[in-house]
Structures are given as C-alpha cells and as structure tokens.
Design a protein around this motif. Sequence first.
Motif, PDB file in Angstrom:
ATOM      1  N   ARG A 292       0.838  -1.187   0.000  1.00 46.12           N
ATOM      2  CA  ARG A 292       0.000   0.000   0.000  1.00 46.12           C
ATOM      3  C   ARG A 292       0.883   1.251   0.000  1.00 46.12           C
ATOM      4  NH1 ARG A 292      -4.517  -1.688   4.589  1.00 46.12           N
ATOM      5  NH2 ARG A 292      -5.256  -3.567   3.518  1.00 46.12           N
ATOM      6  N   ALA A 324     -12.347  -0.009  -9.512  1.00 47.07           N
ATOM      7  CA  ALA A 324     -12.822  -1.020  -8.550  1.00 47.07           C
ATOM      8  C   ALA A 324     -14.306  -0.839  -8.237  1.00 47.07           C
ATOM      9  CB  ALA A 324     -12.006  -0.954  -7.263  1.00 47.07           C
ATOM     10  N   ASP A 328     -13.029   3.458  -0.893  1.00 49.86           N
ATOM     11  CA  ASP A 328     -12.133   2.851   0.100  1.00 49.86           C
ATOM     12  C   ASP A 328     -11.010   3.844   0.390  1.00 49.86           C
ATOM     13  OD1 ASP A 328     -10.920   1.070   1.813  1.00 49.86           O
ATOM     14  OD2 ASP A 328     -10.990  -0.613   0.410  1.00 49.86           O
ATOM     15  N   HIS A 332      -5.302   2.046  -0.855  1.00 46.07           N
ATOM     16  CA  HIS A 332      -5.609   0.685  -1.290  1.00 46.07           C
ATOM     17  C   HIS A 332      -5.543   0.568  -2.813  1.00 46.07           C
ATOM     18  CE1 HIS A 332      -7.843  -0.848   2.541  1.00 46.07           C
ATOM     19  NE2 HIS A 332      -6.704  -0.227   2.814  1.00 46.07           N
ATOM     20  N   SER A 335      -2.314  -1.093  -3.920  1.00 43.10           N
ATOM     21  CA  SER A 335      -2.184  -2.530  -3.648  1.00 43.10           C
ATOM     22  C   SER A 335      -3.132  -3.338  -4.523  1.00 43.10           C
ATOM     23  CB  SER A 335      -2.446  -2.816  -2.170  1.00 43.10           C
ATOM     24  OG  SER A 335      -3.730  -2.371  -1.789  1.00 43.10           O
ATOM     25  N   ILE A 336      -4.246  -2.714  -4.950  1.00 38.91           N
ATOM     26  CA  ILE A 336      -5.204  -3.431  -5.807  1.00 38.91           C
ATOM     27  C   ILE A 336      -4.761  -3.397  -7.267  1.00 38.91           C
ATOM     28  CG2 ILE A 336      -7.574  -3.453  -6.673  1.00 38.91           C
ATOM     29  CD1 ILE A 336      -8.392  -2.174  -3.973  1.00 38.91           C
ATOM     30  N   GLY A 337      -4.442  -2.198  -7.759  1.00 39.82           N
ATOM     31  CA  GLY A 337      -4.171  -2.053  -9.198  1.00 39.82           C
ATOM     32  C   GLY A 337      -2.870  -1.377  -9.544  1.00 39.82           C
TER      33      GLY A 337
END
Length: 525
Positions: A292, A324, A328, A332, A335-337
């Motif tokens: 992150r 997404a 959020d 984040h 860390s997601i994309g």
Amino acid sequence: MRKKLFIKSIGALLAVLLFTTAITANAQWLHHLDHLFIQYRLPNIYYATLFVGAIAKLATIAPMLAIFITLAVLLLRRNDKGLAFWALGNLVFASAAGYLLKQLLQRSRPDQIQYISRTSYSFPSGHSLLIATFICSVLLLYFFSEKKPPLLLKLVLLFLLIAVAGGRIYLGVHYFSDVITGLLLGAGLTFGTAALFYPYLLPAQTKDKRIRKSRVLSWQKGILGVLAALVVLVSGLSVFAVKFYHSSQKIADSMYSPVERTGKRKTPNASEPMSILILGIANDAKRKTDFRANTIMVATLNNQTKETTLVSIPRDSFVEIVGADYEDKINHAHSIGGPEMIMKTVEQFLDIPIHHYVSVNMDGLQTLVDAVGGVTVNNDFAFSAEGIDYPKGKQHLNGWEALQYSRMRYEDPKGDYGRQGRQREVMELLIKKMLSTKSLFSYQKILDGIGENGRTDLTFEQMQKIMTGYHSCLTKIDSQQVQGEGFTGDGFTGEEGISYQRIPQEEVDRVKELLHKQLNIEEKE
C-alpha cells in the motif's frame, strides 16, 4: 632539462587519461590486463601481508605530510624557499587531484577476496600516487640542489616503490590499472609543477641568470602550462560526464516500469506545467506489507511561476477507487491495481491530469538520505521511535533515523497529519541536497539508491528533460496538506470498525483551485 620535465609530465598525464578513458568505457583490453594480475598474484602469506600492509601506511597522507613538512623546514634553513614551498604544495596538489578523480569515477574495488579488507573507491590508488610523488620529489630535490642521490637512497626508493605499488596488487585491494594510474598521476603532476616553476627552483647562484634568460619565453611557457592544466581539467570533466551519463541511463532503465493507461498523457514541454505522483511504498526490509502507498504526494512543476507545489494526500482518504467501483482508502488503490489505478484515482479525486509517477519504498528513503550525507530537520516536539530519541529543535539525521522520524505517528498529537508533515520536510530536504553541487561526489550512491528502490514510468530522456527544463522549479517548494475529518466505518460507509478520513468538499475545492492554477488548467478552459 625543463623541456624534458614538461615532456615527461605530458606523457604521464596522457597515459592517465588513456587509463581513465578505458575504465570509463569498460575497455576489454584493460579488463583482461587487470584480471591477469589478479589471476596470477601470490597466495596470501601471513607475514608478507603484515609487512606490505605496514609499509603501505607510510604512503598515506598523514605520514607524507609529516615527511614533507620536515623536508620543507630543512630546505628553509638552507634558504631554499622555492624548493620548500614547491615540495609541500605539490604534495597537497597531487593528493587533491587524486582524491577528486577517485570521487568522480567511484570505481569499486576488485570483487575477489582481499587479503586486507578495504572500503572506499579504488581508482586511482592513493598509496601509489603518494609514493610516486614522494620518490619523484626527492629525486628532483637532489637535481635542483645540483647533487647526485646516493646509491643507497636510490635502492631505498626503489624498494618503497615495489613494496607499496606491488603490495597493493598483492593484497588485492586495487586493480593493476589503479596502481599504474596512481604512479603516473603522481609522477606527471610532480614533473609538471617542477617544470612550471623551474626558474624559481634553481640554486641561488644560477637562478637570476636563468630567470633573465627565460623571460623572453616565459609567456610561451605560461601558456603551455595553462593549456596543460586545461587539457587535464576538461578531460577529467569529460570522463566524469560520460560516466555519469552511462550510469544514469543504466539506473533509469532499471527503474523504468511503464503503465497501461487509456488516453495516455503526453509529457508536457518545459514551458508547460507538469504533475508527478510521488508514492512511498511501505515494503521496507523490516516491515513487509501488501504494497500500500503510505505516502501519497502530488508534485506540480511550473516553469512560469518557478515553483514546485508538493501536496500531501492522507493515505486514509475515503474516495472512489477508479476501476474497482467502490469507495475505500485511497492507498488501497496501489495494492489493488498498482501505479495505474492510483494515478487514475488521484486524477478523479482532484480533477487534474497526472502525467507521471515515481514510487520509492522505505528502504530507498533510508539509502538516499545516507547517500547525501544525512538531513538536518527541525523537530516540533520531543519523541522517541524505534529506540531513537528525537529532541525538540534542529538535529542532523542519518538514513535510518530519518526513516523513523518520517514514519512515526502514534506519539504525534496530529496523528497521520503530523507524520505527513515530517515526510514532506524530509522529502524537501532530500530534493535540495540532491540538487546541490556537493551531491556530485556521491552521485553513484544516489543513483544506486534510486535504482534499487525506485520505479517510474519516466524514460531516461524524459528524466533528462525534467532535470534540464524544470530545474529552476525545484529550488522553491510550496508544501500543502489535504485536511480531512476522521470517521469510523459502519459497514455501509466504509468497512465496519476501520478508521477513515473524509475530505470535506470545500477542502477538495481548495486543493483543486491551487493545483489548477499551478497546472494552468483554468487558462485552457
């Protein structure tokens, strides 16, 4: 004789230039030559190692200064002022030249096992330079005194030359080319300065006659000396520039990590403002995370206002994560994309274009701070972190201390906002130090630190463009903080029990207006 000294000096310095160029260009012939001497050097013999190691201590700056000061005092007692000042001044000049060349090239020592462990850089060998300077100076002192050196002295000087220069190769602390270049540089500079001040180093009875005779050609010799100095200076700077260019290109290539973006944004011209997303990724060696972005900053560079604006976004900001389809914490998104998703998310959140990104993990911050010699911060209040005490007021921090200083938040009355303020402080100090002339002497450490810990979608050519076209912007930095209001998720607005930061619309509008002005967005609308 003066002409011979000039010829010897120029020949030696041209050989130094040859070896320096070969090292910079990574010439294969020099590589084979160096490793030939490494391959066939003597095995480690305990007493031989102790002996050559002890002898080498003589060829260091402190003992040499003591010897030359003693020689200068003896010469002054004989009323040989010219020789006294030349001998001592030449030692200092040669030492400074060798140190400068060593710092500019920053060549690593041989990677095989060394019989005596050594740090610092390898090229040229400082011990070889000093012993060559000493031997040549002693022989020239005898020459200018119109005396012949005793045979025993010649044998002692030859022994020292072999023991010191050969010992560096035997110990494995230098390449053969390091040793030879050190000898050539010491000899070349000593012969050169002796030739330059030749009329003033002669015995008193012949000095006046020689000075009168040489006045006719003194301007020619002066020009020759200046030209020789310029050749050495320009050659050295050229070699440094070539090495710096190739090192920078290599590091930039290792950092390059492009992102797939629809409607890919074109890098602006230097006359146009630019935005860069700066990310601090908490994946350091001690605290492994899910990558992150714990530090999120938007930097805008404007050549018209000659200013850089650095805006910190709270990592817990509750925003829509673009791609997404839900809200959020903004950190984040990385860390997601990865960089692509967080760039799009910041673009939508602040309604600005993000042209490029630069991400550095926390190990990188520590390495970079150490590379520039540390930073001096001004701490607002006393606190402790990771066993380190940080008193209130100004204090100089090394890399590890700066890392803990910038990441502490639990003892800060402002919480994460206080931490973000310290992160901006360290970032600004780091940028200023990296742009200073002193950083030239640590450029390899800086580049290594960035390359090992950084990622960016900037190509090498684009980096060059920023450094040349936007350099003036980086000297003035305006720090800003996006302010939010804390709330706890209830399962509908955010995950239940998790802390977030809600950014009021008026605060979003304030930051948008600031960044739009910096990026000249209003003028285009």
